[in-house]
Every structure is written in structure tokens, then in C-alpha cells.
Motif scaffolding. Structure first.
Motif, PDB file in Angstrom:
ATOM      1  N   ASP A  25       0.817  -1.221   0.000  1.00 52.68           N
ATOM      2  CA  ASP A  25       0.000   0.000   0.000  1.00 52.68           C
ATOM      3  C   ASP A  25       0.849   1.268   0.000  1.00 52.68           C
ATOM      4  OD1 ASP A  25       1.025   0.077   2.566  1.00 52.68           O
ATOM      5  OD2 ASP A  25      -0.901  -0.155   3.579  1.00 52.68           O
ATOM      6  N   GLU A  26       2.180   1.116   0.059  1.00 49.13           N
ATOM      7  CA  GLU A  26       3.143   2.234   0.111  1.00 49.13           C
ATOM      8  C   GLU A  26       2.937   3.140   1.319  1.00 49.13           C
ATOM      9  OE1 GLU A  26       5.655   1.992  -1.436  1.00 49.13           O
ATOM     10  OE2 GLU A  26       5.417   1.380  -3.517  1.00 49.13           O
ATOM     11  N   LYS A  27       2.269   2.607   2.341  1.00 49.18           N
ATOM     12  CA  LYS A  27       2.103   3.344   3.604  1.00 49.18           C
ATOM     13  C   LYS A  27       2.632   2.524   4.775  1.00 49.18           C
ATOM     14  CE  LYS A  27      -1.853   6.081   2.048  1.00 49.18           C
ATOM     15  NZ  LYS A  27      -3.298   6.406   2.245  1.00 49.18           N
ATOM     16  N   VAL A  28       2.148   1.286   4.882  1.00 50.63           N
ATOM     17  CA  VAL A  28       2.639   0.369   5.923  1.00 50.63           C
ATOM     18  C   VAL A  28       3.525  -0.699   5.293  1.00 50.63           C
ATOM     19  CG1 VAL A  28       1.990  -1.305   7.701  1.00 50.63           C
ATOM     20  CG2 VAL A  28       0.660   0.790   7.415  1.00 50.63           C
ATOM     21  N   VAL A  29       3.066  -1.267   4.198  1.00 54.06           N
ATOM     22  CA  VAL A  29       3.876  -2.220   3.420  1.00 54.06           C
ATOM     23  C   VAL A  29       4.351  -1.470   2.182  1.00 54.06           C
ATOM     24  CG1 VAL A  29       3.931  -4.462   2.278  1.00 54.06           C
ATOM     25  CG2 VAL A  29       2.463  -4.119   4.273  1.00 54.06           C
ATOM     26  N   VAL A  30       5.651  -1.218   2.130  1.00 52.99           N
ATOM     27  CA  VAL A  30       6.173  -0.306   1.121  1.00 52.99           C
ATOM     28  C   VAL A  30       7.257  -0.949   0.264  1.00 52.99           C
ATOM     29  CG1 VAL A  30       5.705   1.681   2.599  1.00 52.99           C
ATOM     30  CG2 VAL A  30       7.978   0.646   2.660  1.00 52.99           C
ATOM     31  N   THR A  31       7.445  -0.384  -0.917  1.00 57.20           N
ATOM     32  CA  THR A  31       8.626  -0.673  -1.725  1.00 57.20           C
ATOM     33  C   THR A  31       9.655   0.420  -1.425  1.00 57.20           C
ATOM     34  OG1 THR A  31       7.883   0.672  -3.588  1.00 57.20           O
ATOM     35  CG2 THR A  31       7.170  -1.646  -3.548  1.00 57.20           C
ATOM     36  N   SER A  32      10.728   0.433  -2.175  1.00 49.90           N
ATOM     37  CA  SER A  32      11.724   1.483  -1.980  1.00 49.90           C
ATOM     38  C   SER A  32      11.123   2.860  -2.211  1.00 49.90           C
ATOM     39  CB  SER A  32      12.914   1.259  -2.921  1.00 49.90           C
ATOM     40  OG  SER A  32      12.488   1.185  -4.275  1.00 49.90           O
TER      41      SER A  32
ATOM     42  N   ILE B 184       9.555   8.542  11.225  1.00 52.68           N
ATOM     43  CA  ILE B 184      10.566   7.491  11.387  1.00 52.68           C
ATOM     44  C   ILE B 184       9.953   6.365  12.205  1.00 52.68           C
ATOM     45  CG2 ILE B 184      12.842   6.936  12.319  1.00 52.68           C
ATOM     46  CD1 ILE B 184      13.532   9.938  11.945  1.00 52.68           C
ATOM     47  N   PRO B 185       9.889   5.162  11.674  1.00 54.05           N
ATOM     48  CA  PRO B 185       9.235   4.064  12.403  1.00 54.05           C
ATOM     49  C   PRO B 185      10.075   3.570  13.578  1.00 54.05           C
ATOM     50  CG  PRO B 185      10.186   3.253  10.362  1.00 54.05           C
ATOM     51  CD  PRO B 185      10.370   4.737  10.343  1.00 54.05           C
ATOM     52  N   LYS B 186       9.386   3.010  14.568  1.00 54.77           N
ATOM     53  CA  LYS B 186      10.106   2.399  15.691  1.00 54.77           C
ATOM     54  C   LYS B 186      10.678   1.043  15.283  1.00 54.77           C
ATOM     55  CE  LYS B 186       7.513   4.652  19.409  1.00 54.77           C
ATOM     56  NZ  LYS B 186       6.621   4.459  20.588  1.00 54.77           N
ATOM     57  N   ARG B 187       9.888   0.292  14.516  1.00 51.33           N
ATOM     58  CA  ARG B 187      10.332  -1.030  14.064  1.00 51.33           C
ATOM     59  C   ARG B 187      10.071  -1.183  12.567  1.00 51.33           C
ATOM     60  NH1 ARG B 187       7.165  -5.103  17.805  1.00 51.33           N
ATOM     61  NH2 ARG B 187       5.549  -3.564  17.325  1.00 51.33           N
ATOM     62  N   MET B 188      11.040  -1.739  11.883  1.00 53.85           N
ATOM     63  CA  MET B 188      10.916  -1.984  10.448  1.00 53.85           C
ATOM     64  C   MET B 188      11.415  -3.392  10.135  1.00 53.85           C
ATOM     65  SD  MET B 188      12.865  -0.062   7.242  1.00 53.85           S
ATOM     66  CE  MET B 188      11.701   1.291   7.009  1.00 53.85           C
TER      67      MET B 188
ATOM     68  N   VAL C 231       2.463 -11.210   4.431  1.00 52.70           N
ATOM     69  CA  VAL C 231       2.593  -9.910   5.079  1.00 52.70           C
ATOM     70  C   VAL C 231       1.182  -9.363   5.245  1.00 52.70           C
ATOM     71  CG1 VAL C 231       3.541  -7.592   4.979  1.00 52.70           C
ATOM     72  CG2 VAL C 231       4.844  -9.484   4.002  1.00 52.70           C
ATOM     73  N   ALA C 232       0.727  -9.315   6.491  1.00 55.07           N
ATOM     74  CA  ALA C 232      -0.625  -8.839   6.779  1.00 55.07           C
ATOM     75  C   ALA C 232      -0.536  -7.472   7.428  1.00 55.07           C
ATOM     76  CB  ALA C 232      -1.346  -9.812   7.702  1.00 55.07           C
ATOM     77  N   ALA C 233      -1.250  -6.482   6.868  1.00 50.03           N
ATOM     78  CA  ALA C 233      -1.150  -5.112   7.359  1.00 50.03           C
ATOM     79  C   ALA C 233      -2.489  -4.590   7.846  1.00 50.03           C
ATOM     80  CB  ALA C 233      -0.618  -4.211   6.254  1.00 50.03           C
ATOM     81  N   THR C 234      -2.413  -3.745   8.889  1.00 49.87           N
ATOM     82  CA  THR C 234      -3.558  -2.960   9.315  1.00 49.87           C
ATOM     83  C   THR C 234      -3.246  -1.509   8.946  1.00 49.87           C
ATOM     84  OG1 THR C 234      -2.627  -2.559  11.517  1.00 49.87           O
ATOM     85  CG2 THR C 234      -3.946  -4.559  11.235  1.00 49.87           C
ATOM     86  N   LYS C 235      -3.974  -0.559   9.525  1.00 53.77           N
ATOM     87  CA  LYS C 235      -3.727   0.837   9.178  1.00 53.77           C
ATOM     88  C   LYS C 235      -2.373   1.337   9.671  1.00 53.77           C
ATOM     89  CE  LYS C 235      -8.493   2.483   8.780  1.00 53.77           C
ATOM     90  NZ  LYS C 235      -9.509   3.440   9.294  1.00 53.77           N
ATOM     91  N   SER C 236      -1.868   0.745  10.753  1.00 50.96           N
ATOM     92  CA  SER C 236      -0.639   1.280  11.348  1.00 50.96           C
ATOM     93  C   SER C 236       0.423   0.230  11.657  1.00 50.96           C
ATOM     94  CB  SER C 236      -0.972   2.042  12.637  1.00 50.96           C
ATOM     95  OG  SER C 236      -1.604   1.169  13.564  1.00 50.96           O
TER      96      SER C 236
ATOM     97  N   LEU D 253       7.140 -11.716  12.721  1.00 56.40           N
ATOM     98  CA  LEU D 253       7.631 -10.461  13.271  1.00 56.40           C
ATOM     99  C   LEU D 253       6.584  -9.384  13.049  1.00 56.40           C
ATOM    100  CD1 LEU D 253      11.365 -10.191  12.054  1.00 56.40           C
ATOM    101  CD2 LEU D 253      10.587 -10.489  14.415  1.00 56.40           C
ATOM    102  N   GLU D 254       6.447  -8.480  14.017  1.00 55.54           N
ATOM    103  CA  GLU D 254       5.554  -7.337  13.855  1.00 55.54           C
ATOM    104  C   GLU D 254       6.383  -6.076  13.688  1.00 55.54           C
ATOM    105  OE1 GLU D 254       2.725  -7.122  16.994  1.00 55.54           O
ATOM    106  OE2 GLU D 254       1.474  -8.711  16.146  1.00 55.54           O
ATOM    107  N   ALA D 255       5.874  -5.130  12.920  1.00 54.75           N
ATOM    108  CA  ALA D 255       6.607  -3.890  12.675  1.00 54.75           C
ATOM    109  C   ALA D 255       5.654  -2.776  12.296  1.00 54.75           C
ATOM    110  CB  ALA D 255       7.619  -4.102  11.553  1.00 54.75           C
ATOM    111  N   ASP D 256       6.158  -1.552  12.404  1.00 58.09           N
ATOM    112  CA  ASP D 256       5.374  -0.399  11.963  1.00 58.09           C
ATOM    113  C   ASP D 256       5.394  -0.296  10.439  1.00 58.09           C
ATOM    114  OD1 ASP D 256       5.033   0.672  14.705  1.00 58.09           O
ATOM    115  OD2 ASP D 256       7.196   0.942  14.576  1.00 58.09           O
TER     116      ASP D 256
END
Length: 464
Positions: free
Chosen positions: A154-161, A170-174, A238-243, A260-263
Motif C-alpha cells: 500500500d506504500e504506507k505500511v507495506v512499502v517498496t523502496s 521514522i518508524p520504531k520497528r521496520m 505480510v498482513a497489514a492494518t492501518k498502522s 515479526l511485527e513492525a510499523d
């Protein structure tokens, strides 16, 4: 309907360099680009913006870890992320406007819009169709998804380059999926800025295809810098929610599953040719099994008058490889006899330390049964590197055992991406390790490590 000698589709490094070279050689040239700015992926969402963030984040690292050692006492740096992104955007703007200036200077027409090739000799851009004696496809590549995995970008939570260069904060976890060049560069940017970065790689080590000794040392150094690595793991979902996002993976050695969970999840599992909308199927352009455009040794497709270069054809997806091909196809169309030496195309990873290579790896030479010798030199023996807190890494030179001709070089250390080029020039001229060893190098410079590695191919390095 305008008529041209050459129309190039795509204004990335291959396209814009090819267009300028065509114009320099007296060919009436146009370049088609659908973005609002020239420069393709590299200048807009790839090479250039990522290097800006790498540079900025390295300054943060220097302030946090090395300033005090040099007697520079400053408060702990504070990151203004919006300003850092604005700096990155300004760098992009300077470079893309520079290409626009070069087009005007060389009288290259910019045809604004997305191109298709309705038939040989014609390029359609929007509602207009233009004629061209020669058409060069330089449409580049786009991010590839994770093979066999369930993932929605979605290029917001799950992103490419692309999305990783425009994060809102800046995310806490990536989690970085893919231990290749793009993932490690962007992963190191965020790690320096305080993000907890975990890299999941399908193979048993990072940077597949890199000299194995260099790759292992590289992983150790990045681990010391705070990056965490899970190798030999296949991402399943890779399962994403809004955040938030959750990455599920399976270990290849025993099929055990974990997550693993990440922002933010950065999917950096390679790139694929971008040919959508060009009409290649209808035109009858032959493709390879990997979805690349098939070409002969002169970049010709099977359709007369249609050529292809860069990421859409076989070979490493590197901007400078595309540039060389852009110049070569332009010169060929102009009646010259160019040559691209694919054995001397360097590769660079712009982390800190940098990693650079050219030519053969030890693993390749062993597989080919080539008798070789190795000259190695650690940056710990380099005075300039020690003074600059940059002594991690080494230079490794590979030479033919019988003739001493240089077959490859692999560098992990400071300014490796610049140092590698003296070996590129040496290899282009068929030089021996002794030629490099007997060339005077200024002191104190990082480049002395290159000379020492060459000396190590003979009687031995001086400062080892």
C-alpha cells in the motif's frame, strides 16, 4: 505528426544518456517520459534520493559516535524528519532539472506522456503519433513482489523502496524483506535514525552473488550497527492494518514458522522490467522467459528499427550499465562501432562502510577452474582510515596465477565505491596486479589499500 531519427522511450539513466549522445552525433532526437520530471526511477525514487538519506543519516551517526572522540562537543542531534525529507527532495529537484537543462542544451525534444509503439517506426504519446527511423526502449524496471507470498503493498505500511523514501515519520520497528542492495541501504538509513531494523533473507547469507568473504564480513559489521538478520527464511505472508504489519516466515532448514511485527515492512526482493502499455505483444517483440526484451549483441529486438537497453534487457539492473548501453546504441545507430565490456561493470552498496566489486568472485573462479591468487589488505593498516574511524573492512584483489592479470576486486571499507574504479581502469587495459602495485599512490589516502592488496599478490604488502 513529428518525424525523428531516434525516439527513446524512458528518461532514466539509459534513456537520457542515450538521447543526449544521439543528439551529439547529429541525430534528431526525442525522449518520451510520462513523469512530471526527467531522470526515471534513479533520479526520482531510487539512486539519488536514497543516497541523500544515506548521507544525512551518516552525519547523524558521526555526531552520535565520533564527534566527541575528536574533541567536538555538541548536544545530541535531534532529527527533523520533515526537513530531512525536504533536503532529499531538493537534491532530486536539482538533478532532474539538470537533465531538463541538458535536453534543451543538446536540442533533445521531451515528449511528455506515456508511450506505446503501434507499429514499427511509430511511437504514440497521448493522442499524437510520431515517426522515427529508430526506436529505443529504455523504460526501466519496477519493484518485484515476494515470490509465492501473500502480500499487498500500500506504500504506507507495506512499502517498496518508493514508499520507504516518503514515510510520514521514522518508524520504531521496520522489517526489511530481502537482504540485497536496496534493502540494506534503506535499512541502514533507518537504523541510524533509531529504528529497530530486522532483515529477512531467503538465502543463507545477505547480498547473494557477492564475494562470500566480503558478504560475511558485511553482515557482521551491519549486525554491530544494530541491524538484525534472519537468513534462510521464506516469507509466507505480510498482513497489514492501518498502522502495523505482521510478517510470517518459514525457516527453510526445518520448515518451522515464526513471525515479526513492525510499523513498516519494506519489500525489497528485487526488480522486474517495466514494459506495461508499450504494446510489445501486438508488435511481436520477442521476450525472454524472465520477462525481459530479447536483443542481439547490438541491442536490436526482432522487430526492425526497435532497440532495447537497460533494465528491460538481460544483465545487471544498474544505472551505469544502462548509461553505457545508451551511449553504445546511439553510437551504433550513428554508424560507429561501440563496445560495452560487461566483464568490467562495478557494483556498489552505499552503506557505511561501502561495498564495491568488479569482475570475478573467488567462488566464480573456483567454479570455472581458473588458477588464481589472492591479495588482501585490511583497512586497519591504512593510516587515513584509522584517523577517520573507518578502519572496518578490507580490499581483496584476485589475479591470474600464471599471468598476474587482474580478474576481479572486492572492497568493503571507506569510499569503496570510488576506490573500485582504479581497478576497473586497470582491468579495461588488461593490467597485472604488479602494474597496480608499482603505481605511486598519494599518502595518506584510502587508495593506498588498493596498492597494498596488489603488493600482496606478489612479495607481500608493506603495512600488513
Amino acid at each position: 505528426m513529428a518525424s525523428y531519427d531516434v525516439i527513446i522511450i524512458g528518461s532514466g539513466p539509459g534513456g537520457y544518456v542515450g538521447a543526449i549522445r544521439c543528439a551529439q552525433l547529429g541525430l534528431k532526437t526525442a525522449c518520451v517520459e510520462g513523469r512530471d520530471t526527467l531522470g526515471g526511477t534513479c533520479l526520482n525514487v531510487g539512486c539519488i534520493p536514497s543516497k541523500a538519506l544515506l548521507h544525512a543519516s551518516h552525519q547523524v551517526h558521526e555526531a552520535e559516535h565520533n564527534f566527541e572522540k575528536m574533541g567536538i562537543k555538541v548536544p545530541a542531534p535531534k532529527i527533523d524528519w520533515k526537513t530531512m525529507l525536504a533536503y532529499k527532495d531538493d537534491v532530486i529537484g536539482q538533478n532532474t532539472k539538470g537533465i531538463e537543462f541538458l535536453f534543451k542544451k543538446n536540442k533533445v525534444d521531451w515528449l511528455k506522456g506515456w508511450a506505446s509503439i503501434p507499429e514499427a517506426g511509430k511511437v504514440k504519446v497521448g493522442d499524437e503519433t510520431h515517426e522515427a527511423k529508430h526506436i529505443i526502449i529504455a523504460s526501466g524496471s519496477e519493484p518485484a513482489s515476494i515470490p509465492g507470498a501473500e502480500v499487498e503493498i500500500d506504500e504506507k505500511v507495506v512499502v517498496t523502496s518508493t514508499g520507504a523514501l516518503e514515510l510520514g515519520k521514522i518508524p520504531k520497528r521496520m522489517v526489511v524483506v530481502g537482504g540485497g542492495v536496496i534493502g540494506l541501504e534503506l535499512g541502514s538509513v533507518y537504523a541510524r535514525l533509531g529504528t529497530e531494523v530486522s532483515v529477512i533473507e531467503f538465502m543463507d547469507g545477505i547480498t547473494p552473488g557477492q564475494d562470500l568473504e566480503v558478504a560475511r564480513q558485511f553482515q557482521k559489521i551491519l549486525t554491530k550497527q544494530g541491524l538484525k538478520f534472519i537468513t534462510g527464511a521464506a516469507v509466507q505472508k505480510v498482513a497489514a492494518t492501518k498502522s502495523k504489519a505482521k510478517v510470517t516466515y518459514k525457516m527453510r532448514k526445518d520448515d518451522s514458522e515464526d513471525s515479526l511485527e513492525a510499523d513498516i515492512v519494506l519489500v525489497s526482493t528485487g526488480r522486474k522490467p517495466f514494459t506495461e502499455g508499450l504494446g510489445l505483444d501486438a508488435l511481436g517483440v520477442k521476450m525472454t522467459e524472465r520477462g525481459q526484451i530479447a536483443t542481439d549483441g547490438s541491442y536490436r529486438t526482432n522487430v526492425p528499427g526497435v532497440y532495447a537497453i537497460g533494465d528491460v534487457i538481460e544483465g545487471p539492473m544498474l544505472a551505469h550499465k544502462a548509461e553505457d548501453e545508451g551511449m553504445a546504441v546511439a553510437e551504433m545507430i550513428a554508424g560507429q562501432h561501440p563496445h560495452v565490456n560487461y566483464g568490467v561493470i562495478p557494483g556498489v552498496i552505499y552503506t557505511h562502510p561501502e561495498v564495491a566489486s568488479v569482475g570475478k568472485t573467488e567462488e566464480q573462479l573456483k567454479a570455472e577452474g581458473v588458477a588464481y591468487k589472492v591479495g588482501k589488505f585490511s583497512f586497519m593498516g591504512n593510516g587515513r582510515a584509522k584517523a577517520n574511524f573507518a578502519a572496518d573492512g578490507f580490499v581483496k584483489l584476485l589475479a591470474d596465477k600464471a599471468t598476474d592479470r587482474i580478474l576481479g576486486a572486492h572492497v568493503i571499507g571507506p569510499m569503496a565505491g570510488d576506490l573500485i574504479h582504479e581497478v576497473c581502469v586497470a582491468m579495461e587495459f588488461g593490467a597485472a596486479a604488479e602494474d597496480l602495485a608499482r603505481t605511486c599512490h598519494a599518502h595518506p589516502t584510502y587508495s593506498e589499500a588498493m596498492r597494498e592488496a596488489a603488493l600482496a599478490c606478489g612479495d607481500g604488502a608493506i603495512h600488513a
